[in-house]
Design an enzyme around this catalytic site. Structure first.
Site, PDB file in Angstrom:
ATOM      1  CG  ASP A 138     -11.926  -2.198  -0.043  1.00  0.00           C
ATOM      2  OD1 ASP A 138     -12.347  -1.486   0.900  1.00  0.00           O
ATOM      3  OD2 ASP A 138     -11.158  -3.159   0.150  1.00  0.00           O
ATOM      4  CD  GLU A 147     -10.065  -6.055  11.661  1.00  0.00           C
ATOM      5  OE1 GLU A 147      -9.072  -6.358  12.327  1.00  0.00           O
ATOM      6  OE2 GLU A 147      -9.994  -5.686  10.484  1.00  0.00           O
ATOM      7  CG  ASP A 176     -12.747  -4.596   2.990  1.00  0.00           C
ATOM      8  OD1 ASP A 176     -12.907  -3.376   3.223  1.00  0.00           O
ATOM      9  OD2 ASP A 176     -11.627  -5.149   3.024  1.00  0.00           O
ATOM     10  NE  ARG A 177     -11.509  -1.283   7.060  1.00  0.00           N
ATOM     11  CZ  ARG A 177     -10.619  -0.906   7.966  1.00  0.00           C
ATOM     12  NH1 ARG A 177     -10.995  -0.129   8.966  1.00  0.00           N
ATOM     13  NH2 ARG A 177      -9.377  -1.276   7.882  1.00  0.00           N
ATOM     14  NE  ARG A 220      -3.920  -0.465   1.976  1.00  0.00           N
ATOM     15  CZ  ARG A 220      -4.980  -0.696   2.745  1.00  0.00           C
ATOM     16  NH1 ARG A 220      -5.451   0.265   3.499  1.00  0.00           N
ATOM     17  NH2 ARG A 220      -5.551  -1.872   2.771  1.00  0.00           N
ATOM     18  CE  LYS A 269     -20.917  -5.381   0.178  1.00  0.00           C
ATOM     19  NZ  LYS A 269     -20.432  -6.723  -0.048  1.00  0.00           N
ATOM     20  CB  THR A 315      -4.760  -6.377  14.649  1.00  0.00           C
ATOM     21  OG1 THR A 315      -4.550  -6.210  16.043  1.00  0.00           O
ATOM     22  CG2 THR A 315      -5.739  -5.348  14.169  1.00  0.00           C
ATOM     23  CB  SER A 318      -8.938  -0.346   2.006  1.00  0.00           C
ATOM     24  OG  SER A 318     -10.003  -0.587   2.889  1.00  0.00           O
TER      25      SER A 318
END
Length: 564
Positions: A291, A391, A293-294, A30, A405, A367, A132
């Protein structure tokens, strides 16, 4: 771009771009898009993929039968010419040049589609080109192993070594146009879109309620890839489609309406969502990161104020909900002993409290979903059921297969208070400081390891709060273990110390693997039935103040607090 920098005599900027290569770690890569070996660009993507390809050839004798999948988000950086789509095509060209089949998505996808495709098609690996929720100039390269989880050590070190051994671009690595016409290239988009939304339907436990639900929901994809996929998820559950925030619905790499494209940052990112909810009479807001995924969730309270749930609160609610649904569908109560839930070590211990009361197993990992994903796979291989993992950074995984989701909880009152009475209040307070100076970060943590100038001596108190145990996952020390050795994996390349206090408080300080942040995570719990929330909040606030003052020393270390 480089010629302009040379012309302008920008020596320091050129040094930054060319002096040291991006580090390939368990999170992949990243960095900013731009020139040089420190940035994401055509050359560094090709070099990275060549190394990854060689490592996969060594690891899988059937790589040329099984192949890989590559997905990408909507990021683009016109000044350098970089974009996620272009980088994904370059990666595909590298694999195809070596005779490896590639399943390259023909359009943007949410990150969970890539690990799902790896598992669904039995592939050797997956790549997702995304940064992300990072700032707009950044991009990234996430890598998934054959088990559908992100890689963990030693894969990262071996891939990094292979990259260094394959820096010279192979002749056909640049040939994206030829790769797109090669019969080894397949587009999994339609098939995976169908199969993914079919797969999530097994989590739909109340279809009849969904069909008649009057709950109005707003959704924002924060200029990312999530809009169409969330609409499809609601359809799969036979829920009324959510109202989409028009200004943020379509992918836009400039992220024009937000300072940070991260719903974890809370209300600032949700301003437009709240305004739409007020206009439409909606009581729930869902927000994905770019993206997808959260997932962040906010609910309108009876007093008209909006409450943005923390990742820990969502983990508690969804974990309880998953167990409740499982219990309703399970006639044999004894199988609970094969049931597991997971969370990261910096997340709330609420699932542990629920597990103790209900009789299932709870485990902590390091984590990041790479650790939970790999542990979940180990447990599934042993015939166990992994019902839920989460998390605190608003990431959730339902039944260890999908980043969920989850749109079921709003059908019931989001009753945190009711559950707290049963399982005990778990109050947490997490935040971070920004620090770009690695030497300052190093000395801050070394001071804690060499307290009062004594080597390998940790603090025994923090302000008025006595410390009862210390675990240092950078060095491997754990005062609570008989042999003083930590049970969780140790990494000397990142900083992470956890303090347990005599009052039951737990605080972890750690560095971020992808951002210039020193994060802290704190939690205090009460026993079930104890409802003295005011005392708990006061005690936690004072504990956090003491940690900031005594351990972070923000003035001395010139740390920037989290922006409001």
């Amino acid at each position: 771009m480089v010629q302009d920098l040379v012309k302008d005599g920008a020596v320091e900027t050129l040094k930054k771009y060319f002096s040291s290569r991006m580090e390939f770690g368990t999170a992949g890569l990243r960095a900013a898009m731009g020139p040089g070996i420190a940035c994401m660009n055509d050359l560094t993507i090709i070099q990275t993929t060549q190394g990854f390809c060689r490592y996969l050839e060594k690891s899988f004798s059937d790589l040329k039968e099984r192949g890989v999948v590559i997905g990408y988000d909507a990021r683009a950086h016109p000044p350098s010419g970089g974009s996620s789509k272009h980088f994904a095509r370059l990666a595909a060209a590298v694999f195809i040049s070596q005779g490896v089949p590639v399943h390259l998505f023909s359009d943007i996808t949410p990150t969970p589609f890539v690990p799902f495709t790896v598992s669904h098609l039995g592939l050797c690996a997956g790549i997702m080109v995304t940064a992300s929720h990072n700032p707009k100039q950044d991009n990234g390269y996430k890598v998934y192993w054959e088990n559908g989880a992100q890689i963990v050590s030693p894969h990262d070190k071996e891939i990094s070594k292979a990259i260094e051994e394959n820096l010279e671009p192979w002749p056909e690595s640049w040939s994206t146009e030829a790769a797109l016409k090669n019969p080894l290239l397949k587009d999994p988009y339609q098939d995976i879109h169908t199969e993914y939304f079919k797969a999530i339907q097994k989590h739909c436990h109340h279809r009849d309620i969904n069909k008649t639900s009057k709950v109005k929901i707003v959704h924002t994809s924060v200029h990312g890839v999530g809009h169409a996929f969330v609409q499809s998820a609601f359809k799969a559950f036979e829920l009324n489609p959510p109202y989409a925030v028009e200004e943020q619905k379509d992918p836009d790499p400039e992220f024009p309406t937000v300072k940070y494209p991260n719903p974890e940052e809370g209300e600032g990112v949700l301003t437009l969502s709240f305004a739409l909810a007020e206009r439409e009479g909606a009581t729930v807001v869902l927000a994905n990161d770019p993206d997808a995924d959260r997932l962040a969730i906010a609910e309108k309270q009876e007093n008209g104020q909006w409450r943005v749930f923390t990742g820990n609160e969502l983990g508690a609610l969804l974990g309880w909900w998953m167990f409740r649904c499982w219990k309703q569908q399970t006639s044999d109560a004894s199988v609970v002993k094969n049931l597991y839930m997971l969370s990261s070590t910096v997340s709330s211990k609420i699932l542990r409290a629920i597990a103790l009361k209900e009789g299932f197993h709870f485990e902590e990992t390091l984590t990041g979903f790479k650790w939970m994903g790999n542990r979940a796979r180990d447990l599934l291989d042993q015939g166990k059921t992994v019902l839920f993992a989460f998390e605190e950074a608003i990431g959730m995984d339902a039944q260890a297969k999908l980043k969920s989701k989850d749109s079921r909880c709003p059908m019931y009152n989001l009753g945190l208070v009711q559950q707290a009475v049963v399982y005990g209040y778990h109050m947490s307070k997490n935040s971070y400081f920004i620090c770009h100076n690695q030497d300052v970060i190093r000395s801050l943590f070394e001071r804690l390891r060499n307290h009062d100038g004594q080597k390998n001596s940790y603090p025994t108190e923090c302000g008025r709060f006595p410390i009862s145990a210390i675990r240092d996952l950078t060095t491997g020390y754990d005062s609570s273990q008989p042999d003083k050795k930590a049970v969780l994996p140790v990494s000397s390349s990142s900083q992470m110390i956890t303090f347990t206090f005599s009052n039951g408080g737990v605080a972890t300080m750690r560095t971020s693997g992808t951002e210039p942040k020193i994060k802290y995570y704190t939690e205090l719990c009460t026993a079930p039935g104890n409802s003295d929330v005011a005392y708990l909040k006061k005690e936690l606030d004072e504990l956090v103040d003491a940690i900031i003052e005594n351990f972070f020393e923000p003035q001395k270390n010139k740390l920037q607090p989290k922006p409001e």
